[in-house]
Scaffold this motif. Structure first.
Motif, PDB file in Angstrom:
ATOM      1  N   LYS A 139       0.840  -1.192   0.000  1.00 40.55           N
ATOM      2  CA  LYS A 139       0.000   0.000   0.000  1.00 40.55           C
ATOM      3  C   LYS A 139       0.876   1.243   0.000  1.00 40.55           C
ATOM      4  O   LYS A 139       1.816   1.365   0.797  1.00 40.55           O
ATOM      5  CB  LYS A 139      -0.934  -0.001   1.205  1.00 40.55           C
ATOM      6  N   THR A 140       0.565   2.167  -0.899  1.00 43.16           N
ATOM      7  CA  THR A 140       1.316   3.413  -0.982  1.00 43.16           C
ATOM      8  C   THR A 140       0.564   4.526  -0.273  1.00 43.16           C
ATOM      9  O   THR A 140      -0.650   4.454  -0.075  1.00 43.16           O
ATOM     10  CB  THR A 140       1.533   3.810  -2.451  1.00 43.16           C
ATOM     11  N   ASP A 141       1.311   5.571   0.107  1.00 41.97           N
ATOM     12  CA  ASP A 141       0.654   6.721   0.729  1.00 41.97           C
ATOM     13  C   ASP A 141       0.127   7.651  -0.363  1.00 41.97           C
ATOM     14  O   ASP A 141       0.178   7.339  -1.558  1.00 41.97           O
ATOM     15  CB  ASP A 141       1.605   7.453   1.681  1.00 41.97           C
ATOM     16  N   GLU A 142      -0.388   8.802   0.038  1.00 34.89           N
ATOM     17  CA  GLU A 142      -1.001   9.725  -0.927  1.00 34.89           C
ATOM     18  C   GLU A 142       0.004  10.277  -1.928  1.00 34.89           C
ATOM     19  O   GLU A 142      -0.380  10.786  -2.984  1.00 34.89           O
ATOM     20  CB  GLU A 142      -1.668  10.877  -0.177  1.00 34.89           C
ATOM     21  N   ASP A 280     -16.347 -10.079   2.507  1.00 35.20           N
ATOM     22  CA  ASP A 280     -14.993 -10.588   2.379  1.00 35.20           C
ATOM     23  C   ASP A 280     -14.031  -9.888   3.324  1.00 35.20           C
ATOM     24  O   ASP A 280     -13.947  -8.665   3.364  1.00 35.20           O
ATOM     25  CB  ASP A 280     -14.523 -10.420   0.933  1.00 35.20           C
ATOM     26  N   LEU A 281     -13.266 -10.698   4.042  1.00 30.98           N
ATOM     27  CA  LEU A 281     -12.395 -10.194   5.094  1.00 30.98           C
ATOM     28  C   LEU A 281     -11.259  -9.352   4.549  1.00 30.98           C
ATOM     29  O   LEU A 281     -10.939  -8.294   5.089  1.00 30.98           O
ATOM     30  CB  LEU A 281     -11.855 -11.378   5.894  1.00 30.98           C
ATOM     31  N   VAL A 282     -10.619  -9.803   3.473  1.00 30.33           N
ATOM     32  CA  VAL A 282      -9.447  -9.102   2.951  1.00 30.33           C
ATOM     33  C   VAL A 282      -9.798  -7.690   2.514  1.00 30.33           C
ATOM     34  O   VAL A 282      -9.051  -6.739   2.774  1.00 30.33           O
ATOM     35  CB  VAL A 282      -8.824  -9.891   1.787  1.00 30.33           C
ATOM     36  N   SER A 283     -10.940  -7.517   1.848  1.00 29.77           N
ATOM     37  CA  SER A 283     -11.334  -6.181   1.410  1.00 29.77           C
ATOM     38  C   SER A 283     -11.519  -5.241   2.592  1.00 29.77           C
ATOM     39  O   SER A 283     -11.161  -4.069   2.524  1.00 29.77           O
ATOM     40  CB  SER A 283     -12.627  -6.255   0.590  1.00 29.77           C
ATOM     41  N   ARG A 284     -12.060  -5.768   3.689  1.00 27.61           N
ATOM     42  CA  ARG A 284     -12.251  -4.915   4.866  1.00 27.61           C
ATOM     43  C   ARG A 284     -10.917  -4.554   5.510  1.00 27.61           C
ATOM     44  O   ARG A 284     -10.728  -3.434   5.973  1.00 27.61           O
ATOM     45  CB  ARG A 284     -13.167  -5.613   5.876  1.00 27.61           C
ATOM     46  N   ILE A 285      -9.986  -5.498   5.534  1.00 33.26           N
ATOM     47  CA  ILE A 285      -8.675  -5.201   6.111  1.00 33.26           C
ATOM     48  C   ILE A 285      -7.929  -4.196   5.238  1.00 33.26           C
ATOM     49  O   ILE A 285      -7.265  -3.285   5.746  1.00 33.26           O
ATOM     50  CB  ILE A 285      -7.861  -6.495   6.279  1.00 33.26           C
ATOM     51  N   CYS A 286      -8.032  -4.341   3.918  1.00 35.41           N
ATOM     52  CA  CYS A 286      -7.373  -3.403   3.003  1.00 35.41           C
ATOM     53  C   CYS A 286      -7.792  -1.966   3.287  1.00 35.41           C
ATOM     54  O   CYS A 286      -7.011  -1.031   3.086  1.00 35.41           O
ATOM     55  CB  CYS A 286      -7.705  -3.746   1.550  1.00 35.41           C
ATOM     56  N   ALA A 287      -9.027  -1.792   3.733  1.00 36.84           N
ATOM     57  CA  ALA A 287      -9.541  -0.449   3.955  1.00 36.84           C
ATOM     58  C   ALA A 287      -8.994   0.190   5.228  1.00 36.84           C
ATOM     59  O   ALA A 287      -9.054   1.410   5.375  1.00 36.84           O
ATOM     60  CB  ALA A 287     -11.063  -0.480   4.014  1.00 36.84           C
ATOM     61  N   SER A 288      -8.418  -0.619   6.146  1.00 40.66           N
ATOM     62  CA  SER A 288      -8.031  -0.046   7.439  1.00 40.66           C
ATOM     63  C   SER A 288      -6.611  -0.394   7.886  1.00 40.66           C
ATOM     64  O   SER A 288      -6.161   0.116   8.915  1.00 40.66           O
ATOM     65  CB  SER A 288      -9.017  -0.504   8.527  1.00 40.66           C
ATOM     66  N   TYR A 289      -5.908  -1.223   7.143  1.00 39.46           N
ATOM     67  CA  TYR A 289      -4.540  -1.587   7.518  1.00 39.46           C
ATOM     68  C   TYR A 289      -3.581  -1.027   6.486  1.00 39.46           C
ATOM     69  O   TYR A 289      -3.766  -1.206   5.284  1.00 39.46           O
ATOM     70  CB  TYR A 289      -4.409  -3.115   7.604  1.00 39.46           C
ATOM     71  N   GLU A 290      -2.521  -0.354   6.936  1.00 40.12           N
ATOM     72  CA  GLU A 290      -1.614   0.355   6.036  1.00 40.12           C
ATOM     73  C   GLU A 290      -0.376  -0.448   5.655  1.00 40.12           C
ATOM     74  O   GLU A 290       0.394  -0.027   4.802  1.00 40.12           O
ATOM     75  CB  GLU A 290      -1.180   1.680   6.688  1.00 40.12           C
ATOM     76  N   GLY A 291      -0.169  -1.593   6.285  1.00 42.26           N
ATOM     77  CA  GLY A 291       1.006  -2.388   5.968  1.00 42.26           C
ATOM     78  C   GLY A 291       0.801  -3.274   4.752  1.00 42.26           C
ATOM     79  O   GLY A 291      -0.221  -3.220   4.063  1.00 42.26           O
TER      80      GLY A 291
END
Length: 301
Positions: A139-142, A280-291
């Motif tokens: 995941k990249t920053d802005e 789906d679990l992965v999509s929810r984690i993608c929305a809140s985890y930055e690593g």
């Protein structure tokens, strides 16, 4: 363990943000690197603020420059351009991973935003949906910058099914090679958080459901202890715990507390509306985890 890294690039600096991670993985794991560009049907003139690659000749020249950069780092690298224009680029990437016998795809994750992001998912999520090759999402920053990649702390989210076996195997190897801390996380739902898919009829028999979930918790603790003993015998700095409730807050909370730079797990590989309806679990984690996320598609036998 991973020996062949597939790195899809679209010509943008944002996509190139994964290259330091590729370097780190290739150097420590001894991987060969394959750069890939897929020619799109009706490509836009620009992508993520950069000029979009329009044809095979331009793509070849671009990848040659990246190849030279990676070779200057001492990496074993080659490139491939899929010249037949494609309308479904993520599917083409997934197919190439299998055709070229690549065992890990490295992608940065960036959505289109708004309704399109929700309906179709990011390209990275769609690659997972179409393929059987593990994917590491950076995941990249802005500003399009990827975080430093150790990894120094790894979270392996597991359950007691065979789907978790490749997750545990890969995380164990990564922890040994990178001398990282490894934390095993299991989550058993409560009677209030369990879904019909996990325990059919749970809402109709809450008392029985609670007893079954308590028994599952005891069995999971026993399985976790067995894994930890094996890891510690291999000199892996390992720990673990079993949480109760919903998985995504447990994963994100544990990753935050332990300053994990990568979370690994198995996934059904759903994207967009499919992921919404399937919760789906992965999509929810993608929305809140930055690593980083290391994802293993579940292969139904």
């Amino acid at each position: 363990m991973f020996s062949n890294l597939l790195v899809p690039l679209d010509g943008s600096k944002l996509a190139e943000s994964v290259l330091p991670v590729v370097r780190r993985l290739a150097e420590r794991l001894g991987c060969e690197v394959k750069l890939l560009h897929v020619i799109e049907k009706r490509p836009p003139s620009r992508i993520h603020g950069d000029a979009h690659l329009q044809d095979a000749a331009g793509a070849e020249r671009y990848l040659e420059l990246i190849v030279e950069r990676l070779k200057s780092w001492g990496l074993n690298v080659s490139s491939h351009v899929h010249e037949v224009p494609q309308g479904d680029v993520p599917r083409c990437i997934a197919e190439h991973a299998e055709e070229l016998e690549q065992d890990l795809i490295v992608l940065c994750t960036h959505g289109s935003g708004g309704f399109k992001r929700f309906v179709f998912g990011t390209n990275a999520e769609q690659v997972l949906m179409h393929g059987r090759t593990p994917v590491v999402l950076i995941k990249t920053d802005e500003y399009g910058r990827a975080p430093d990649f150790g990894p120094r702390s790894i979270i392996a989210f597991l359950d007691c099914t065979p789907h978790s076996d490749p997750v545990l195997t890969a995380c164990s190897e990564l922890a040994m090679i990178f001398q990282a801390k490894l934390h095993l996380l299991y989550v058993v739902p409560t009677a209030g958080s369990v879904t019909p898919e996990e325990v059919p009829g749970a809402r109709l028999a809450p008392t029985t459901t609670r007893l079954l979930l308590d028994l599952e918790t005891e069995q999971t603790i026993g399985r976790m202890k067995e894994h930890l003993q094996l890891l510690l015998a291999r000199n892996v700095e390992a720990s673990g715990n079993v949480e109760r409730g919903q998985a995504d807050p447990a994963i994100v909370g544990t990753a935050t507390d332990r300053q994990a730079d990568i979370v690994a797990m198995a996934t059904m590989g759903l994207a967009g509306i499919g992921a919404f309806w399937a919760n789906d679990l992965v999509s929810r984690i993608c929305a809140s985890y930055e690593g980083a996320l290391l994802l293993f598609p579940v292969i139904e036998r």
